[in-house]
Scaffold this active site. Structure first.
Site, PDB file in Angstrom:
ATOM      1  N   ASP A 171     -12.672  -0.858 -23.200  1.00  0.00           N
ATOM      2  CA  ASP A 171     -12.587  -0.947 -21.735  1.00  0.00           C
ATOM      3  C   ASP A 171     -12.399   0.447 -21.137  1.00  0.00           C
ATOM      4  O   ASP A 171     -11.760   1.302 -21.750  1.00  0.00           O
ATOM      5  CB  ASP A 171     -11.331  -1.729 -21.308  1.00  0.00           C
ATOM      6  CG  ASP A 171     -11.523  -3.233 -21.375  1.00  0.00           C
ATOM      7  OD1 ASP A 171     -12.664  -3.678 -21.552  1.00  0.00           O
ATOM      8  OD2 ASP A 171     -10.507  -3.938 -21.238  1.00  0.00           O
ATOM      9  N   GLU A 216       3.616  -6.511   8.522  1.00  0.00           N
ATOM     10  CA  GLU A 216       3.671  -5.041   8.518  1.00  0.00           C
ATOM     11  C   GLU A 216       4.404  -4.490   7.303  1.00  0.00           C
ATOM     12  O   GLU A 216       4.421  -3.295   7.078  1.00  0.00           O
ATOM     13  CB  GLU A 216       4.334  -4.517   9.794  1.00  0.00           C
ATOM     14  CG  GLU A 216       3.486  -4.657  11.051  1.00  0.00           C
ATOM     15  CD  GLU A 216       2.107  -4.013  10.927  1.00  0.00           C
ATOM     16  OE1 GLU A 216       2.043  -2.819  10.553  1.00  0.00           O
ATOM     17  OE2 GLU A 216       1.110  -4.698  11.192  1.00  0.00           O
ATOM     18  N   ARG A 242      -5.218  -9.473 -20.265  1.00  0.00           N
ATOM     19  CA  ARG A 242      -6.128  -8.845 -21.239  1.00  0.00           C
ATOM     20  C   ARG A 242      -5.386  -8.097 -22.342  1.00  0.00           C
ATOM     21  O   ARG A 242      -5.953  -7.829 -23.390  1.00  0.00           O
ATOM     22  CB  ARG A 242      -7.099  -7.878 -20.542  1.00  0.00           C
ATOM     23  CG  ARG A 242      -8.058  -8.543 -19.594  1.00  0.00           C
ATOM     24  CD  ARG A 242      -8.976  -7.513 -18.947  1.00  0.00           C
ATOM     25  NE  ARG A 242      -9.801  -6.811 -19.922  1.00  0.00           N
ATOM     26  CZ  ARG A 242     -10.898  -7.295 -20.480  1.00  0.00           C
ATOM     27  NH1 ARG A 242     -11.316  -8.506 -20.165  1.00  0.00           N
ATOM     28  NH2 ARG A 242     -11.579  -6.589 -21.353  1.00  0.00           N
ATOM     29  N   PRO A 271       0.820  -1.220   0.000  1.00  0.00           N
ATOM     30  CA  PRO A 271       0.000   0.000   0.000  1.00  0.00           C
ATOM     31  C   PRO A 271       0.856   1.274   0.000  1.00  0.00           C
ATOM     32  O   PRO A 271       0.338   2.364  -0.242  1.00  0.00           O
ATOM     33  CB  PRO A 271      -0.826  -0.120   1.298  1.00  0.00           C
ATOM     34  CG  PRO A 271      -0.140  -1.144   2.129  1.00  0.00           C
ATOM     35  CD  PRO A 271       0.655  -2.026   1.215  1.00  0.00           C
TER      36      PRO A 271
HETATM   37  N1  ADE Z   1      -0.752  -5.049   0.214  1.00  0.00           N
HETATM   38  C1  ADE Z   1      -1.629  -4.657   1.159  1.00  0.00           C
HETATM   39  N2  ADE Z   1      -2.436  -3.691   0.700  1.00  0.00           N
HETATM   40  C2  ADE Z   1      -2.067  -3.464  -0.598  1.00  0.00           C
HETATM   41  C3  ADE Z   1      -2.503  -2.579  -1.616  1.00  0.00           C
HETATM   42  N3  ADE Z   1      -3.488  -1.712  -1.433  1.00  0.00           N
HETATM   43  N4  ADE Z   1      -1.870  -2.626  -2.808  1.00  0.00           N
HETATM   44  C4  ADE Z   1      -0.865  -3.492  -3.028  1.00  0.00           C
HETATM   45  N5  ADE Z   1      -0.398  -4.335  -2.094  1.00  0.00           N
HETATM   46  C5  ADE Z   1      -0.990  -4.334  -0.903  1.00  0.00           C
END
Ligand code: ADE
Length: 253
Positions: free
Chosen positions: A171, A118, A156, A91
């Site tokens: 798309d 984490e 795709r 993330p």
């Molecule tokens: N791992 C945990 N959350 C994630 C996300 N939003 N994008 C990519 N990998 C992740």
């Protein structure tokens, strides 16, 4: 051109079994249009407990994925994968876009590293020359689902996977903005009619209508994408803005 090869490093290879068998992606893998190989990171741990994580330096909750097993797992692919594009799902990464998918689909190979806990020790990305990529502003328990999202989106883009490439070209995001609305039978559902223009069969008129409706939806929910419009689109944007500003019937201006 050789088939795209994707290597996935994960602690949960079993999460991939179902999605890699189903639908167009499953068919493409069976036909060898792309290759996905799963590697269990834990197989590269060197202690008798097969440890892949440890407590964070500086304290704090949770565990961090260790450098050595992950880097050994990636470097173990060297005879099969160029390791030129290593993507770590996190993330904290750069947001995934269709442009990135298009670029990777044209490459010979890719490594996807699925983080858990984490996070992954910061030095892994440096050691592998990897880039962190996020699939959106929310947190999942690991990178496995995001890796599947990337594999599916990549598939795709590979010629022959989606039978009718025209459907890829319409798309959302393929042409930079969101896609147009779609309708199928019946002609009327709960008092809602299919727009007349789609039933009249004038291809040029239909194409213009679709582009205008695609821009209308983009203006409504993703105005940040509108700067990808050019040429005839600017005319349609002006038209839509005029319609927005025009007083509604019966309204005093
Ligand atoms: N791992 C945990 N959350 C994630 C996300 N939003 N994008 C990519 N990998 C992740």
């Amino acid at each position: 051109m050789a088939a795209l090869r994707i290597d996935v490093l994960t602690l949960f290879p079993e999460m991939f079994a179902g999605p890699l068998q189903a639908g167009l992606l499953g068919k493409a893998l069976r036909e060898g249009l792309l290759t996905v190989e799963l590697t269990q990171i834990r197989d590269f741990a060197t202690d008798k407990h097969r440890t892949v994580d440890d407590a964070p330096y500086g304290g704090g909750p949770g565990m961090v994925m260790k450098c050595e097993p992950l880097v050994a797992a990636a470097e173990g692919l060297r005879d099969r994968n160029s390791l030129e594009r290593v993507v770590m799902l996190s993330p904290r990464g750069r947001s995934l876009t269709q442009a990135m998918i298009r670029e990777w689909a044209a490459a010979p190979d890719l490594v996807l590293v699925c983080g858990r806990y984490e996070g992954i020790d910061e030095r892994v990305a440096k050691a592998l020359g990897a880039e962190e990529v996020s699939i959106g502003d929310y947190v999942l328990s690991g990178g496995e689902m995001p890796a599947l999202v990337i594999i599916e989106a990549l598939s795709r883009m590979i010629p022959g996977v989606v039978g009718n490439f025209e459907s890829v070209e319409t798309d959302s995001f393929y042409n930079g903005i969101l896609g147009p609305p779609q309708y199928t039978r019946p002609q009327e559902f709960r008092g809602m009619e299919v727009p007349e223009v789609l039933r009249e069969g004038n291809h040029a008129v239909i194409e213009r209508w679709r582009r205008k409706e695609a821009i209308r939806q983009t203006m409504r929910v993703r105005p940040d994408l509108l700067d990808r419009c050019a040429g005839d689109d600017t005319k349609l944007i002006r038209e839509l803005k005029r319609e927005q500003d025009a007083p509604l019937e019966g309204e005093t201006p």
